[in-house]
Design a protein around this motif. Sequence first.
Motif, mmCIF file in Angstrom:
data_model
loop_
_atom_site.group_PDB
_atom_site.id
_atom_site.type_symbol
_atom_site.label_atom_id
_atom_site.label_comp_id
_atom_site.label_asym_id
_atom_site.label_seq_id
_atom_site.Cartn_x
_atom_site.Cartn_y
_atom_site.Cartn_z
ATOM 1 N N GLY A 252 88.061 21.316 14.536
ATOM 2 C CA GLY A 252 87.490 21.885 15.847
ATOM 3 C C GLY A 252 88.282 21.285 16.929
ATOM 4 O O GLY A 252 88.498 22.157 17.986
ATOM 5 N N SER A 253 89.002 20.139 17.135
ATOM 6 C CA SER A 253 89.458 19.711 18.172
ATOM 7 C C SER A 253 90.760 20.738 18.250
ATOM 8 O O SER A 253 91.300 21.187 19.391
ATOM 9 N N ALA A 254 91.659 21.104 17.158
ATOM 10 C CA ALA A 254 92.686 22.072 17.359
ATOM 11 C C ALA A 254 92.338 23.365 17.831
ATOM 12 O O ALA A 254 92.948 23.922 18.496
ATOM 13 N N LEU A 255 91.063 23.766 17.258
ATOM 14 C CA LEU A 255 90.777 25.332 17.776
ATOM 15 C C LEU A 255 90.310 25.246 19.371
ATOM 16 O O LEU A 255 90.490 26.170 19.789
ATOM 17 N N LEU A 256 89.724 24.202 19.681
ATOM 18 C CA LEU A 256 89.521 23.942 21.214
ATOM 19 C C LEU A 256 90.591 24.065 22.170
ATOM 20 O O LEU A 256 90.695 24.664 23.105
ATOM 21 N N GLN A 257 91.651 23.124 21.619
ATOM 22 C CA GLN A 257 92.690 23.065 22.307
ATOM 23 C C GLN A 257 93.463 24.481 22.279
ATOM 24 O O GLN A 257 94.175 24.949 23.069
ATOM 25 N N LEU A 258 93.513 25.245 21.231
ATOM 26 C CA LEU A 258 93.954 26.736 20.980
ATOM 27 C C LEU A 258 93.408 27.557 22.345
ATOM 28 O O LEU A 258 94.002 28.361 22.686
ATOM 29 N N LEU A 259 92.165 27.441 22.178
ATOM 30 C CA LEU A 259 91.515 28.186 23.470
ATOM 31 C C LEU A 259 91.924 27.778 24.790
ATOM 32 O O LEU A 259 91.273 28.112 25.859
ATOM 33 N N GLY A 260 92.438 26.664 25.095
ATOM 34 C CA GLY A 260 92.585 26.146 26.423
ATOM 35 C C GLY A 260 91.826 24.825 26.651
ATOM 36 O O GLY A 260 92.182 24.499 27.855
ATOM 37 N N GLY A 261 91.324 23.948 25.924
ATOM 38 C CA GLY A 261 90.639 22.804 26.066
ATOM 39 C C GLY A 261 91.617 21.674 26.325
ATOM 40 O O GLY A 261 92.295 21.449 25.599
ATOM 41 N N ARG A 262 91.410 20.888 27.491
ATOM 42 C CA ARG A 262 92.166 20.091 27.753
ATOM 43 C C ARG A 262 91.420 18.754 28.620
ATOM 44 O O ARG A 262 90.409 19.213 29.211
ATOM 45 N N GLY A 263 91.637 17.691 28.425
ATOM 46 C CA GLY A 263 91.289 16.592 29.149
ATOM 47 C C GLY A 263 89.673 16.288 28.911
ATOM 48 O O GLY A 263 89.496 16.462 27.947
ATOM 49 N N ASN A 264 89.152 16.252 30.148
ATOM 50 C CA ASN A 264 87.623 15.911 29.875
ATOM 51 C C ASN A 264 86.939 17.089 29.664
ATOM 52 O O ASN A 264 85.939 16.903 29.066
ATOM 53 N N VAL A 265 87.377 18.365 29.771
ATOM 54 C CA VAL A 265 86.805 19.348 29.130
ATOM 55 C C VAL A 265 86.691 19.534 27.813
ATOM 56 O O VAL A 265 85.905 19.718 27.145
ATOM 57 N N LEU A 266 87.993 19.485 27.241
ATOM 58 C CA LEU A 266 88.242 19.182 25.722
ATOM 59 C C LEU A 266 87.116 17.889 25.243
ATOM 60 O O LEU A 266 86.410 18.259 24.123
ATOM 61 N N SER A 267 87.273 16.710 25.937
ATOM 62 C CA SER A 267 86.479 15.660 25.359
ATOM 63 C C SER A 267 84.900 16.076 25.253
ATOM 64 O O SER A 267 84.223 15.813 24.480
ATOM 65 N N CYS B 258 75.485 26.051 1.415
ATOM 66 C CA CYS B 258 76.847 25.864 1.042
ATOM 67 C C CYS B 258 77.809 26.463 2.302
ATOM 68 O O CYS B 258 78.578 25.917 2.531
ATOM 69 N N PHE B 259 77.399 27.664 2.788
ATOM 70 C CA PHE B 259 77.902 28.156 4.020
ATOM 71 C C PHE B 259 77.701 27.210 5.442
ATOM 72 O O PHE B 259 78.559 26.733 6.106
ATOM 73 N N GLY B 260 76.696 26.614 5.336
ATOM 74 C CA GLY B 260 76.373 25.581 6.524
ATOM 75 C C GLY B 260 77.200 24.365 6.450
ATOM 76 O O GLY B 260 77.791 23.801 7.305
ATOM 77 N N LEU B 261 77.410 23.818 4.903
ATOM 78 C CA LEU B 261 78.216 22.745 4.860
ATOM 79 C C LEU B 261 79.786 23.001 5.211
ATOM 80 O O LEU B 261 80.478 22.472 5.729
ATOM 81 N N THR B 262 80.074 24.211 4.947
ATOM 82 C CA THR B 262 81.540 24.797 5.105
ATOM 83 C C THR B 262 81.636 24.754 6.567
ATOM 84 O O THR B 262 82.744 24.435 7.127
ATOM 85 N N PHE B 263 80.848 25.318 7.549
ATOM 86 C CA PHE B 263 81.073 25.075 8.821
ATOM 87 C C PHE B 263 81.156 23.767 9.313
ATOM 88 O O PHE B 263 81.799 23.395 10.112
ATOM 89 N N THR B 264 80.190 22.971 8.589
ATOM 90 C CA THR B 264 80.356 21.530 9.086
ATOM 91 C C THR B 264 81.637 20.596 8.810
ATOM 92 O O THR B 264 82.199 20.235 9.773
ATOM 93 N N VAL B 265 82.433 21.069 7.674
ATOM 94 C CA VAL B 265 83.607 20.400 7.245
ATOM 95 C C VAL B 265 84.543 21.028 8.127
ATOM 96 O O VAL B 265 85.680 20.241 8.587
ATOM 97 N N GLY B 266 84.608 22.484 8.312
ATOM 98 C CA GLY B 266 85.553 23.058 8.897
ATOM 99 C C GLY B 266 85.588 22.764 10.357
ATOM 100 O O GLY B 266 86.807 22.430 10.816
ATOM 101 N N MET B 267 84.722 22.600 11.172
ATOM 102 C CA MET B 267 84.576 22.319 12.691
ATOM 103 C C MET B 267 84.835 20.905 13.086
ATOM 104 O O MET B 267 85.527 20.570 13.910
ATOM 105 N N LEU B 268 84.308 20.013 11.881
ATOM 106 C CA LEU B 268 84.749 18.651 12.238
ATOM 107 C C LEU B 268 86.042 18.173 12.044
ATOM 108 O O LEU B 268 86.685 17.395 12.579
ATOM 109 N N ILE B 269 86.911 19.162 11.044
ATOM 110 C CA ILE B 269 88.189 18.798 10.923
ATOM 111 C C ILE B 269 89.027 19.460 11.883
ATOM 112 O O ILE B 269 90.138 18.820 12.432
#
Length: 481
Positions: free
Chosen positions: A139-154, A126-137
Amino acid sequence: MSEVVLAERPLVDGDKPPLPELTAPAKNPLLDHAILPTLLRLAWPNVVALSAGTIVVIFETTYIGRLGTEALAAMALVFPFVMLTMTMSGGAMGGGVSSAIARALGAGDQQRADTLAGHALLIGVCFGLTFTVGMLIFGSALLQLLGGRGNVLSQALGYITIFFAGGVIPWLMNTFAAILRGTGNMKMPSAMQTSSAGLQIVLGGTLGLGLGPIPQFGMPGVAAGTLTAFAIGAGVMGWYVFSGRARVRPTLNGFRIERGMFFDILKVGAIACFNPLQGVLTLLIFTHMLAHYGTEVLAGYGIGARLEFMLTTLAFAVGIASVPIVGMAIGAGRIARARRIAWTGCAIAFTVVGLLGTLIAIYPHVWVNLFTNDPGVREASRAYLATCAPMYAFLGLATVSYFSSQGAAKVLGPVLAQTARLGFVCAGGWYLLSIDAPATSFFWLAAASMVLLGVLSVLAVVLTRWGPKSGPVPEVRPALS
């Protein structure tokens, strides 16, 4: 339980009925053997496994560096999320699983231990599935919040898409390891985690960089190599547990969900999950504050933080070993022994980590010169180590206190100690920035936060009642199965 054996000779006139004869119960090493050698015997396989994890970080950084600077930056973005997954599933929820199973075995309740193992696997899924759903939905916003841009974000997205698509795998691997550790078996999970580390280096490097007919998949290939290694480790440990070779065998036939079983695990594991979460948050905030002082200071701190990670690994090894020993003692009603185990582990961690940290503080060049030739970075790193390295001893205290409290199912105090450290770093850092204090002031802030965490964690163990709320519990000495 003691076994009652009646005399077999028939009674004759004038004989009195024989008294029951008690046979001596078989000794349980975790309950009856001397504390120090038992702790060391259980700790050394963990040292090997955790050291293998450190080697993976070194190799992974090396071959990801060959993919380019942007790949290294992408790995820096995803690293906190990967570490959060591993620490939550291994040290936090895994500690809750080990504690519950150890307490059941300590009380001589084999059926409960088997049932707890089945519920533990369900929690892991259950916890593994929670991490899967949370990060796939998100993940992009969280990485951008940490400063991810351009090819680094990709590139970062390429890694987390693969890794968290199989988010159940690391949770299952660490849950099986926790089940085995709850029985006192440290060698099997440590051996498999060490083997998985070797496979992770080979497969991650091969799929990431390409080899022969295998194309270069880049960051997604590195993630796929890691997942494959984890899946093999989980598969072998799963076979070992379900084959009946372990002291527990998860109940699946006629499996019924029991809230009491979930509660027994989650009352430790769910609360313990806040500990790594707050630890990662403290690290991110402190790093963000130090970034105001430039690249050299930040790089110097990073070199010191690597040493902190390596030395506290020794405390983790002792702490993980303390969970089943404390848990079995608590289950058997031997509260005084459980506390002696905690203090013995704390003494080992404080002494070993503190001694090594102090040596590095006196001779910082032994460590610093391995990583850089830049004079500014060297100076910053030496200043950090001279201030903080001796205080790593208090991190050792906090680590063993945290894991021992998991074994006793009383983990709230050490988690609140981590909360106090987070608040202290935030408030102290804000004040130092407001008065434009030098970077060395932040090093003193870090050192003081380590002392605060260690002292509060020990106080939490001292002030928390580990025994029953009312009346003594009869001591149980179960025989090993």
